[in-house]
Design a protein around this motif. Structure first.
Motif, PDB file in Angstrom:
ATOM      1  N   VAL A  33     -40.289  31.553  27.175  1.00  0.00           N
ATOM      2  CA  VAL A  33     -39.972  32.145  28.696  1.00  0.00           C
ATOM      3  C   VAL A  33     -39.234  31.053  29.376  1.00  0.00           C
ATOM      4  CG1 VAL A  33     -41.103  33.118  30.458  1.00  0.00           C
ATOM      5  CG2 VAL A  33     -42.013  33.542  28.173  1.00  0.00           C
ATOM      6  N   PHE A  34     -38.308  31.478  30.176  1.00  0.00           N
ATOM      7  CA  PHE A  34     -37.648  30.538  30.900  1.00  0.00           C
ATOM      8  C   PHE A  34     -37.298  30.788  32.246  1.00  0.00           C
ATOM      9  CE2 PHE A  34     -36.345  29.898  26.550  1.00  0.00           C
ATOM     10  CZ  PHE A  34     -36.340  28.508  26.140  1.00  0.00           C
ATOM     11  N   VAL A  35     -37.212  29.956  33.407  1.00  0.00           N
ATOM     12  CA  VAL A  35     -37.043  30.463  34.636  1.00  0.00           C
ATOM     13  C   VAL A  35     -35.459  30.965  34.856  1.00  0.00           C
ATOM     14  CG1 VAL A  35     -36.602  29.599  37.051  1.00  0.00           C
ATOM     15  CG2 VAL A  35     -38.538  28.683  35.658  1.00  0.00           C
ATOM     16  N   ARG A  36     -35.193  32.116  35.289  1.00  0.00           N
ATOM     17  CA  ARG A  36     -34.138  32.776  34.893  1.00  0.00           C
ATOM     18  C   ARG A  36     -32.759  32.107  35.875  1.00  0.00           C
ATOM     19  NH1 ARG A  36     -31.964  37.113  37.992  1.00  0.00           N
ATOM     20  NH2 ARG A  36     -30.507  38.474  36.981  1.00  0.00           N
ATOM     21  N   HIS A  37     -31.437  32.123  35.421  1.00  0.00           N
ATOM     22  CA  HIS A  37     -30.352  31.754  36.113  1.00  0.00           C
ATOM     23  C   HIS A  37     -29.938  33.007  36.894  1.00  0.00           C
ATOM     24  CE1 HIS A  37     -29.552  27.784  34.856  1.00  0.00           C
ATOM     25  NE2 HIS A  37     -29.856  28.105  33.716  1.00  0.00           N
ATOM     26  N   VAL A  38     -29.948  32.977  38.093  1.00  0.00           N
ATOM     27  CA  VAL A  38     -29.316  34.038  39.207  1.00  0.00           C
ATOM     28  C   VAL A  38     -27.869  33.918  38.969  1.00  0.00           C
ATOM     29  CG1 VAL A  38     -29.166  34.905  41.462  1.00  0.00           C
ATOM     30  CG2 VAL A  38     -31.344  33.852  40.678  1.00  0.00           C
ATOM     31  N   THR A  39     -27.177  35.349  38.654  1.00  0.00           N
ATOM     32  CA  THR A  39     -25.864  35.489  38.398  1.00  0.00           C
ATOM     33  C   THR A  39     -25.189  35.592  39.981  1.00  0.00           C
ATOM     34  OG1 THR A  39     -25.894  37.850  38.301  1.00  0.00           O
ATOM     35  CG2 THR A  39     -26.341  36.564  36.490  1.00  0.00           C
ATOM     36  N   PRO A  40     -23.872  35.455  39.822  1.00  0.00           N
ATOM     37  CA  PRO A  40     -23.025  35.681  41.107  1.00  0.00           C
ATOM     38  C   PRO A  40     -23.242  37.260  41.516  1.00  0.00           C
ATOM     39  CG  PRO A  40     -21.820  34.311  39.697  1.00  0.00           C
ATOM     40  CD  PRO A  40     -22.969  34.756  38.919  1.00  0.00           C
ATOM     41  N   GLU A  41     -23.235  37.867  40.627  1.00  0.00           N
ATOM     42  CA  GLU A  41     -23.736  39.288  41.132  1.00  0.00           C
ATOM     43  C   GLU A  41     -24.875  39.750  41.793  1.00  0.00           C
ATOM     44  OE1 GLU A  41     -20.464  38.969  38.016  1.00  0.00           O
ATOM     45  OE2 GLU A  41     -22.579  38.426  37.897  1.00  0.00           O
ATOM     46  N   ASP A  42     -25.837  38.704  41.067  1.00  0.00           N
ATOM     47  CA  ASP A  42     -27.350  38.751  41.780  1.00  0.00           C
ATOM     48  C   ASP A  42     -27.084  38.612  43.184  1.00  0.00           C
ATOM     49  OD1 ASP A  42     -28.553  39.806  39.337  1.00  0.00           O
ATOM     50  OD2 ASP A  42     -28.906  37.685  38.753  1.00  0.00           O
ATOM     51  N   VAL A  43     -26.497  37.584  43.402  1.00  0.00           N
ATOM     52  CA  VAL A  43     -26.353  36.924  44.938  1.00  0.00           C
ATOM     53  C   VAL A  43     -25.622  37.941  45.661  1.00  0.00           C
ATOM     54  CG1 VAL A  43     -25.224  35.222  46.233  1.00  0.00           C
ATOM     55  CG2 VAL A  43     -26.059  34.495  43.932  1.00  0.00           C
ATOM     56  N   VAL A  44     -24.663  38.717  45.218  1.00  0.00           N
ATOM     57  CA  VAL A  44     -24.182  39.836  46.082  1.00  0.00           C
ATOM     58  C   VAL A  44     -24.835  40.724  46.338  1.00  0.00           C
ATOM     59  CG1 VAL A  44     -22.123  41.474  46.149  1.00  0.00           C
ATOM     60  CG2 VAL A  44     -21.755  39.182  45.372  1.00  0.00           C
ATOM     61  N   ASP A  45     -25.753  41.225  45.489  1.00  0.00           N
ATOM     62  CA  ASP A  45     -26.510  42.324  45.790  1.00  0.00           C
ATOM     63  C   ASP A  45     -27.959  41.773  46.701  1.00  0.00           C
ATOM     64  OD1 ASP A  45     -27.475  45.018  45.511  1.00  0.00           O
ATOM     65  OD2 ASP A  45     -28.937  44.499  44.028  1.00  0.00           O
ATOM     66  N   LEU A  46     -28.299  40.364  46.343  1.00  0.00           N
ATOM     67  CA  LEU A  46     -29.483  40.062  47.051  1.00  0.00           C
ATOM     68  C   LEU A  46     -29.227  39.728  48.706  1.00  0.00           C
ATOM     69  CD1 LEU A  46     -30.614  37.435  44.652  1.00  0.00           C
ATOM     70  CD2 LEU A  46     -32.042  39.249  45.401  1.00  0.00           C
ATOM     71  N   TYR A  47     -27.866  39.446  48.945  1.00  0.00           N
ATOM     72  CA  TYR A  47     -27.391  39.347  50.387  1.00  0.00           C
ATOM     73  C   TYR A  47     -27.263  40.831  50.919  1.00  0.00           C
ATOM     74  CZ  TYR A  47     -27.288  34.260  51.024  1.00  0.00           C
ATOM     75  OH  TYR A  47     -27.655  33.010  51.150  1.00  0.00           O
ATOM     76  N   ARG A  48     -26.897  41.773  50.023  1.00  0.00           N
ATOM     77  CA  ARG A  48     -26.920  42.872  50.557  1.00  0.00           C
ATOM     78  C   ARG A  48     -28.305  43.586  51.138  1.00  0.00           C
ATOM     79  NH1 ARG A  48     -25.274  45.346  46.041  1.00  0.00           N
ATOM     80  NH2 ARG A  48     -23.079  45.016  46.756  1.00  0.00           N
ATOM     81  N   VAL A  49     -29.126  43.007  50.320  1.00  0.00           N
ATOM     82  CA  VAL A  49     -30.604  43.859  50.506  1.00  0.00           C
ATOM     83  C   VAL A  49     -31.190  43.022  51.815  1.00  0.00           C
ATOM     84  CG1 VAL A  49     -32.917  43.434  49.835  1.00  0.00           C
ATOM     85  CG2 VAL A  49     -31.391  44.191  48.507  1.00  0.00           C
ATOM     86  N   ARG A  50     -30.952  41.614  51.973  1.00  0.00           N
ATOM     87  CA  ARG A  50     -31.085  40.926  52.950  1.00  0.00           C
ATOM     88  C   ARG A  50     -30.779  41.116  54.500  1.00  0.00           C
ATOM     89  NH1 ARG A  50     -30.405  34.470  52.437  1.00  0.00           N
ATOM     90  NH2 ARG A  50     -31.498  34.439  54.762  1.00  0.00           N
ATOM     91  N   ARG A  51     -29.319  41.657  54.434  1.00  0.00           N
ATOM     92  CA  ARG A  51     -28.662  42.391  55.732  1.00  0.00           C
ATOM     93  C   ARG A  51     -29.566  43.594  56.098  1.00  0.00           C
ATOM     94  NH1 ARG A  51     -24.326  40.751  52.658  1.00  0.00           N
ATOM     95  NH2 ARG A  51     -22.999  39.008  53.513  1.00  0.00           N
ATOM     96  N   ILE A  52     -30.031  44.289  55.252  1.00  0.00           N
ATOM     97  CA  ILE A  52     -30.713  45.510  55.673  1.00  0.00           C
ATOM     98  C   ILE A  52     -32.162  45.086  56.273  1.00  0.00           C
ATOM     99  CG2 ILE A  52     -31.833  47.598  54.704  1.00  0.00           C
ATOM    100  CD1 ILE A  52     -29.690  47.643  52.581  1.00  0.00           C
ATOM    101  N   LEU A  53     -32.668  44.151  55.515  1.00  0.00           N
ATOM    102  CA  LEU A  53     -34.124  44.024  56.021  1.00  0.00           C
ATOM    103  C   LEU A  53     -34.058  43.054  57.384  1.00  0.00           C
ATOM    104  CD1 LEU A  53     -35.859  43.460  52.597  1.00  0.00           C
ATOM    105  CD2 LEU A  53     -35.746  45.450  53.896  1.00  0.00           C
ATOM    106  N   GLU A  54     -33.384  41.818  57.116  1.00  0.00           N
ATOM    107  CA  GLU A  54     -33.197  40.901  58.260  1.00  0.00           C
ATOM    108  C   GLU A  54     -32.680  41.340  59.696  1.00  0.00           C
ATOM    109  OE1 GLU A  54     -32.712  36.631  57.317  1.00  0.00           O
ATOM    110  OE2 GLU A  54     -32.798  37.318  55.278  1.00  0.00           O
TER     111      GLU A  54
END
Length: 256
Positions: free
Chosen positions: A103-124
């Protein structure tokens, strides 16, 4: 390459290795310190929560292998409990299980970053809009998080500045007053925290946002919701672009 440049490169590599070793020692020390507490409440949820906090604090880095044997010895938690905790964090996209490797700590991908910021804009942004009706204690958490980051920066503790930044944005979303929003944002920001390690310099990444966190807090506390939302959207756009540029600079080695 000149001999002098080669020597400098080797010295930099050694310094980087030593820094990574110290980081690993820190997260192991934190787990050892929590051992007595875990013995009283050895549940998978608590172990998972402890590991999440290690990620937020910057102590667990992408690619770090989590040894079931080592954690079992450190915590006195059963292997079945550890496996359940790992399973929970795999589902949250914080860990990854690799067959025959562990088991390893995951590498976040660029595609993840885009989606995570999409969620952040909605919530924050919803948090900013809710600020006029937020209770005083929720507003106070903004100031507390900003101050914590500023103190850490004064002492040169840039990993702690990164953790304080996560707490600040949790506080922004917390202005909504919804436990479900809090949970969604907490998970989003924890996953995003892993991408911060893509930045070559933690100081260069975090330092400008300390000032912007202070400005955003002043706008919110001053009741200028429209200006605060504009600033937050620009802030998130800039941070997303900066992270994506770091991925591009790192090349294909960081694509997965």
């Amino acid at each position: 390459m000149p001999v002098r440049d080669q020597a400098q490169g080797r010295a930099q590599d050694r310094a980087q290795d030593q820094a990574e070793d110290r980081t690993k020692e820190r997260w192991i020390a934190h787990i050892e310190a929590a051992r007595a507490d875990l013995a009283r409440s050895s549940t998978a949820a608590r172990v998972a929560g402890m590991l999440r906090e290690q990620i937020i604090d910057g102590l667990l880095r992408p690619g770090e292998r989590l040894s079931e044997q080592q954690l079992h010895q450190l915590t006195n938690v059963s292997r079945n409990t550890l496996r359940e905790a790992f399973r929970m964090l795999v589902e949250e996209r914080l860990l990854v299980h690799e067959f025959n490797r562990g088991v390893f700590v995951r590498h976040v991908t660029p595609e993840d970053v885009v989606d995570l910021y999409r969620v952040r804009r909605i919530l924050e942004c919803e948090g900013v809009r809710a600020a006029p009706t937020a209770p005083p204690e929720a507003l106070a958490r903004l100031e507390a998080a900003v101050s914590r980051g500023e103190r850490a920066a004064e002492q040169g503790r840039w990993s702690e500045v990164g953790a304080a930044d996560i707490r600040f944005h949790e506080a922004v979303g917390g202005l909504v007053g919804s436990p479900r929003v809090n949970e969604m944002l907490y998970r989003t920001l924890t996953e995003l925290r892993l991408s911060f390690h893509e930045m070559v310099s933690a100081r260069e990444f975090h330092e400008p946002y300390l000032r912007r966190n202070r400005l955003l807090t002043e706008l919110i506390l001053g009741g200028d919701v429209r200006a605060a939302e504009r600033e937050l959207r620009a802030y998130l756009d800039d941070a997303e672009a900066q992270l994506l540029e770091a991925y591009r600079a790192a090349g294909p080695a960081r694509k997965g």
